[in-house]
Design a protein around this motif. Structure first.
Motif, mmCIF file in Angstrom:
data_model
loop_
_atom_site.group_PDB
_atom_site.id
_atom_site.type_symbol
_atom_site.label_atom_id
_atom_site.label_comp_id
_atom_site.label_asym_id
_atom_site.label_seq_id
_atom_site.Cartn_x
_atom_site.Cartn_y
_atom_site.Cartn_z
ATOM 1 N N PRO A 4 -9.911 -9.405 78.185
ATOM 2 C CA PRO A 4 -10.413 -10.372 79.162
ATOM 3 C C PRO A 4 -11.571 -11.206 78.596
ATOM 4 C CG PRO A 4 -11.252 -8.210 79.684
ATOM 5 C CD PRO A 4 -10.344 -8.053 78.490
ATOM 6 N N VAL A 5 -11.261 -12.215 77.787
ATOM 7 C CA VAL A 5 -12.249 -13.133 77.208
ATOM 8 C C VAL A 5 -11.650 -14.529 77.122
ATOM 9 C CG1 VAL A 5 -13.392 -11.355 75.829
ATOM 10 C CG2 VAL A 5 -11.504 -12.631 74.852
ATOM 11 N N ASN A 6 -12.490 -15.565 76.910
ATOM 12 C CA ASN A 6 -11.938 -16.906 76.751
ATOM 13 C C ASN A 6 -12.118 -17.426 75.331
ATOM 14 O OD1 ASN A 6 -14.637 -17.473 76.704
ATOM 15 N ND2 ASN A 6 -14.540 -19.135 78.179
ATOM 16 N N ARG A 7 -12.663 -16.587 74.454
ATOM 17 C CA ARG A 7 -12.805 -16.932 73.044
ATOM 18 C C ARG A 7 -12.506 -15.675 72.250
ATOM 19 N NH1 ARG A 7 -18.203 -18.774 69.816
ATOM 20 N NH2 ARG A 7 -17.120 -19.310 67.895
ATOM 21 N N TYR A 8 -11.887 -15.817 71.106
ATOM 22 C CA TYR A 8 -11.440 -14.654 70.359
ATOM 23 C C TYR A 8 -12.094 -14.609 68.982
ATOM 24 C CZ TYR A 8 -8.524 -11.140 68.321
ATOM 25 O OH TYR A 8 -8.097 -9.994 67.717
ATOM 26 N N THR A 9 -12.525 -13.430 68.553
ATOM 27 C CA THR A 9 -13.088 -13.216 67.229
ATOM 28 C C THR A 9 -12.199 -12.240 66.477
ATOM 29 O OG1 THR A 9 -15.290 -13.457 68.160
ATOM 30 C CG2 THR A 9 -15.138 -12.529 65.965
ATOM 31 N N HIS A 10 -11.693 -12.661 65.339
ATOM 32 C CA HIS A 10 -10.742 -11.872 64.550
ATOM 33 C C HIS A 10 -11.456 -11.322 63.311
ATOM 34 C CE1 HIS A 10 -6.984 -10.526 63.032
ATOM 35 N NE2 HIS A 10 -6.789 -11.504 62.181
ATOM 36 N N PRO A 16 -3.372 -11.526 59.367
ATOM 37 C CA PRO A 16 -3.336 -12.601 60.358
ATOM 38 C C PRO A 16 -2.598 -12.146 61.621
ATOM 39 C CG PRO A 16 -2.578 -13.374 58.215
ATOM 40 C CD PRO A 16 -2.689 -11.886 58.138
ATOM 41 N N ILE A 17 -2.921 -12.785 62.738
ATOM 42 C CA ILE A 17 -2.250 -12.486 64.006
ATOM 43 C C ILE A 17 -2.031 -13.783 64.777
ATOM 44 C CG2 ILE A 17 -3.153 -10.143 64.258
ATOM 45 C CD1 ILE A 17 -5.221 -11.282 66.226
ATOM 46 N N ASP A 18 -1.180 -13.733 65.784
ATOM 47 C CA ASP A 18 -1.031 -14.802 66.759
ATOM 48 C C ASP A 18 -1.882 -14.424 67.968
ATOM 49 O OD1 ASP A 18 0.832 -16.018 65.108
ATOM 50 O OD2 ASP A 18 2.564 -15.444 66.318
ATOM 51 N N VAL A 19 -2.596 -15.409 68.529
ATOM 52 C CA VAL A 19 -3.434 -15.171 69.698
ATOM 53 C C VAL A 19 -2.996 -16.127 70.802
ATOM 54 C CG1 VAL A 19 -5.777 -15.144 70.618
ATOM 55 C CG2 VAL A 19 -5.373 -14.483 68.240
ATOM 56 N N VAL A 20 -2.682 -15.569 71.974
ATOM 57 C CA VAL A 20 -2.256 -16.362 73.133
ATOM 58 C C VAL A 20 -3.371 -16.289 74.178
ATOM 59 C CG1 VAL A 20 -0.507 -16.615 74.929
ATOM 60 C CG2 VAL A 20 0.161 -15.828 72.646
ATOM 61 N N ILE A 31 -2.825 -21.568 72.189
ATOM 62 C CA ILE A 31 -2.269 -20.617 71.230
ATOM 63 C C ILE A 31 -2.911 -20.855 69.871
ATOM 64 C CG2 ILE A 31 -0.165 -19.899 70.017
ATOM 65 C CD1 ILE A 31 1.402 -20.983 72.497
ATOM 66 N N ASP A 32 -3.285 -19.785 69.190
ATOM 67 C CA ASP A 32 -3.672 -19.838 67.777
ATOM 68 C C ASP A 32 -2.653 -19.006 67.016
ATOM 69 O OD1 ASP A 32 -5.990 -21.408 67.902
ATOM 70 O OD2 ASP A 32 -7.284 -19.674 68.258
ATOM 71 N N GLU A 33 -1.807 -19.673 66.237
ATOM 72 C CA GLU A 33 -0.816 -18.949 65.443
ATOM 73 C C GLU A 33 -1.370 -18.652 64.057
ATOM 74 O OE1 GLU A 33 3.475 -19.975 65.844
ATOM 75 O OE2 GLU A 33 2.667 -21.757 66.848
ATOM 76 N N ASN A 34 -1.055 -17.476 63.550
ATOM 77 C CA ASN A 34 -1.411 -17.078 62.196
ATOM 78 C C ASN A 34 -2.925 -17.177 61.959
ATOM 79 O OD1 ASN A 34 -0.579 -16.067 59.709
ATOM 80 N ND2 ASN A 34 -0.455 -18.106 58.814
ATOM 81 N N VAL A 58 4.805 -15.658 68.288
ATOM 82 C CA VAL A 58 4.819 -16.861 69.128
ATOM 83 C C VAL A 58 5.997 -17.749 68.762
ATOM 84 C CG1 VAL A 58 3.581 -19.013 69.604
ATOM 85 C CG2 VAL A 58 2.362 -16.841 69.676
ATOM 86 N N SER A 59 6.197 -17.981 67.484
ATOM 87 C CA SER A 59 7.306 -18.821 67.027
ATOM 88 C C SER A 59 8.653 -18.175 67.332
ATOM 89 C CB SER A 59 7.164 -19.067 65.525
ATOM 90 O OG SER A 59 8.226 -19.816 65.045
#
Length: 75
Positions: A4-10, A16-20, A31-34, A58-59
């Motif tokens: 439950p956040v509106n910004r993501y830190t990897h 790499p990951i996909d973030v929705v 969406i942030d892919e890869n 995602v793809s």
């Protein structure tokens, strides 16, 4: 994983990951892919939570902005 956040830190991941990015109603707003390890996702207007997915998900599943996601608990 679902957060439950509106910004993501990897930061802690090594691949790499996909973030929705989702609203409270689970509508895809961005969406942030890869997304590479150590990168920060931008703050997403309207996002309430993020869903981490393996790179390529995602793809492969054709997730797009505006889609509604249904998340099932299979416990």
């Amino acid at each position: 994983m679902f957060y439950p956040v509106n910004r993501y830190t990897h930061i802690l991941c090594v691949t790499p990951i996909d973030v929705v990015y989702l609203t409270k109603d689970l509508v895809v707003v961005d969406i942030d892919e890869n997304l590479p390890p150590g990168k920060f996702g931008r703050r997403k207007k309207g996002a309430h939570s993020v869903l981490e997915l393996p790179t390529g998900t995602v793809s492969r599943t054709n997730i797009q902005i505006g889609h509604y996601l249904e998340i099932e608990n299979k416990n």
